[in-house]
Enzyme design. Structure first.
Site, mmCIF file in Angstrom:
data_model
loop_
_atom_site.group_PDB
_atom_site.id
_atom_site.type_symbol
_atom_site.label_atom_id
_atom_site.label_comp_id
_atom_site.label_asym_id
_atom_site.label_seq_id
_atom_site.Cartn_x
_atom_site.Cartn_y
_atom_site.Cartn_z
ATOM 1 N N GLY A 78 -103.426 -46.814 -50.746
ATOM 2 C CA GLY A 78 -102.192 -47.644 -51.607
ATOM 3 C C GLY A 78 -101.597 -48.514 -51.024
ATOM 4 N N CYS A 79 -100.544 -48.932 -49.854
ATOM 5 C CA CYS A 79 -99.884 -49.908 -49.729
ATOM 6 C C CYS A 79 -101.205 -51.048 -49.518
ATOM 7 C CB CYS A 79 -99.935 -50.212 -47.645
ATOM 8 S SG CYS A 79 -98.714 -48.302 -47.793
ATOM 9 N N THR A 80 -102.565 -51.129 -48.996
ATOM 10 C CA THR A 80 -103.669 -52.627 -48.742
ATOM 11 C C THR A 80 -103.408 -52.436 -50.585
ATOM 12 O OG1 THR A 80 -104.373 -51.123 -46.737
ATOM 13 C CG2 THR A 80 -104.983 -53.161 -48.173
#
Length: 184
Positions: A78-80
């Site tokens: 998700g952060c990527t």
């Protein structure tokens, strides 16, 4: 097993964020800063996407809008995805005189590796103690939560996003920035 439980807890809490109030009330991660008031000041070390580690202060960006986004951890799916979307839309932010600042509790070395791996050209700031994440009500047991704050050129907090969808968040922010800039 402990890693599975921790990952499951983070996922459940992230989903819970979708139903929490966005008006500066008590929310998962603590008390949110107040809209239409000065955003909490900070200075953190970070990587500007150019290999240079330096200090970044919110005050350095007076005169331009700031997208201050908190995220749980470098190199997670998700952060990527969220970082990639901000990078993809970076020219549109620059056209609007907007600075993007990403914050997590990961250290500067992790941020440097993440910037290099993803080709990120905006700063990722290391909130290793979690103090800034706590100031913004975006901290939970060793992680920054996925929250975003729009700060105007005078340093005033204009919009809060809690529990964002990484796939569409950058476009959502751009749309809201257009409305806020037009109203200013």
């Amino acid at each position: 097993m402990l890693k599975f439980l921790r990952t499951t807890l983070i996922a459940v809490l992230a989903i819970a964020c979708l139903w929490l109030p966005m008006d500066g009330a008590i929310a998962l991660g603590g008390t949110q800063p107040t809209l239409d008031q000065p955003a909490p000041e900070f200075t953190l070390l970070g990587n500007a996407g150019d290999g240079e580690i330096q200090e970044f202060s919110l005050a350095d960006y007076r005169g331009q809008w700031v997208v201050l986004y908190f995220y749980p951890q470098d190199f997670t799916p998700g952060c990527t995805l969220e970082a990639r979307r901000f990078q993809q839309d970076l020219p549109q932010y620059l056209d609007r005189n907007v600075q993007i600042l990403g914050v997590s509790v990961d250290d500067v070395d992790s941020h440097e590796a993440f910037c290099d791996a993803e080709g990120l050209k905006f700063p990722l700031l290391a909130d290793s103690t979690g103090d800034v994440s706590k100031q913004y009500g975006s901290y939970l047991t060793g992680y920054s939560l996925r929250h975003t704050y729009l700060i105007d050129p005078d340093g005033v907090l204009r919009k809060i996003y809690l529990g964002v969808n990484p796939a569409i968040h950058s476009q959502e922010v751009l749309s809201d920035l257009d409305s806020l800039i037009a109203a200013a």
